[in-house]
Scaffold this active site. Structure first.
Site, short mmCIF file in Angstrom:
data_model
loop_
_atom_site.label_atom_id
_atom_site.label_comp_id
_atom_site.label_asym_id
_atom_site.label_seq_id
_atom_site.Cartn_x
_atom_site.Cartn_y
_atom_site.Cartn_z
CG HIS A 190 9.02 -0.26 0.94
ND1 HIS A 190 9.63 -1.48 1.05
CD2 HIS A 190 9.37 0.44 2.04
CE1 HIS A 190 10.32 -1.53 2.19
NE2 HIS A 190 10.19 -0.37 2.80
CG PHE A 191 9.98 4.62 -4.07
CD1 PHE A 191 9.90 3.43 -4.76
CD2 PHE A 191 11.00 5.51 -4.40
CE1 PHE A 191 10.82 3.10 -5.75
CE2 PHE A 191 11.92 5.18 -5.40
CZ PHE A 191 11.83 3.98 -6.06
CG HIS A 192 9.24 5.06 3.36
ND1 HIS A 192 8.56 4.62 4.46
CD2 HIS A 192 10.20 4.14 3.13
CE1 HIS A 192 9.09 3.48 4.89
NE2 HIS A 192 10.10 3.17 4.10
P1 5GP Z 1 11.28 0.03 5.62
O1 5GP Z 1 11.98 0.23 6.95
O2 5GP Z 1 11.33 -1.39 5.16
O3 5GP Z 1 11.78 1.00 4.58
O4 5GP Z 1 9.77 0.44 5.88
C1 5GP Z 1 8.72 -0.48 5.95
C2 5GP Z 1 7.48 0.30 6.29
O5 5GP Z 1 6.37 -0.56 6.13
C3 5GP Z 1 7.44 0.84 7.72
O6 5GP Z 1 7.31 2.24 7.68
C4 5GP Z 1 6.23 0.16 8.33
O7 5GP Z 1 5.50 0.99 9.20
C5 5GP Z 1 5.41 -0.23 7.10
N1 5GP Z 1 4.58 -1.42 7.30
C6 5GP Z 1 5.00 -2.61 7.79
N2 5GP Z 1 3.97 -3.49 7.83
C7 5GP Z 1 2.90 -2.82 7.34
C8 5GP Z 1 1.52 -3.21 7.14
O8 5GP Z 1 1.10 -4.33 7.40
N3 5GP Z 1 0.70 -2.27 6.61
C9 5GP Z 1 1.14 -1.01 6.29
N4 5GP Z 1 0.25 -0.16 5.79
N5 5GP Z 1 2.42 -0.61 6.47
C10 5GP Z 1 3.28 -1.52 6.99
#
Ligand code: 5GP
Length: 140
Positions: free
Chosen positions: A99-101
């Site tokens: 995933h890309f933020h």
């Molecule tokens: P990571 O730390 O893996 O780069 O970021 C994962 C992101 O996924 C986090 O910013 C978290 O808030 C988001 N996230 C986790 N579970 C869900 C969900 O069920 N729905 C949505 N919309 N975002 C989620």
């Protein structure tokens, strides 16, 4: 590959605030945003980290990231933003699906906080390391 929360979101089994979808890409609002407009852009392909993602899915994401970024900026009024992409638990990846933020940065400080502990790169180390990486680029 095991189902993740993101593959369930793509499948419509878990609700989300969707902002974009095509045959290879899905984008939706982060459930715990760092700032207003914090959006996640994911491939439909269930790769865990970006080094495992196909060229096709990578290209599809690259094609829409600028457009999605422009949309987030227009919707929020932000003029600065970060694109963040974590790979591996050690690098802060919580969900094992690429995933890309897209994270808008605002004058009030909301958005991504960054630590940047820069180190030195000597000319010799740089020359050797670049050659090693370049050698692997074609072979991977
Ligand atoms: P990571 O730390 O893996 O780069 O970021 C994962 C992101 O996924 C986090 O910013 C978290 O808030 C988001 N996230 C986790 N579970 C869900 C969900 O069920 N729905 C949505 N919309 N975002 C989620």
């Amino acid at each position: 590959m095991a189902d993740t929360i993101f593959s369930k979101i793509i499948a419509g089994e878990i609700p989300c605030h969707r902002v974009y979808e095509d045959d290879k890409v899905f984008a939706f609002l982060d459930i715990s945003p760092l700032s207003k407009g914090h959006t996640l852009v994911i491939p439909k392909e269930p790769a865990i980290t970006i080094d495992q993602l196909s060229d096709e899915s990578s290209a599809a994401i690259g094609r829409v990231l600028p457009r999605l970024s422009r949309a987030v900026l227009r919707a929020t009024g932000a003029t600065a933003f970060n694109i963040l992409q974590n790979n591996g638990v050690g690098a802060h990846q919580a969900v094992p699906h690429v995933h890309f933020h897209i994270i808008p940065k605002f004058a009030d400080g909301s958005g991504l906080g960054i630590g940047w502990p820069a180190r030195q790169l000597s000319p010799e180390e740089g020359k050797q390391l670049a050659a090693t990486i370049a050698g692997y680029v074609t072979g991977t």
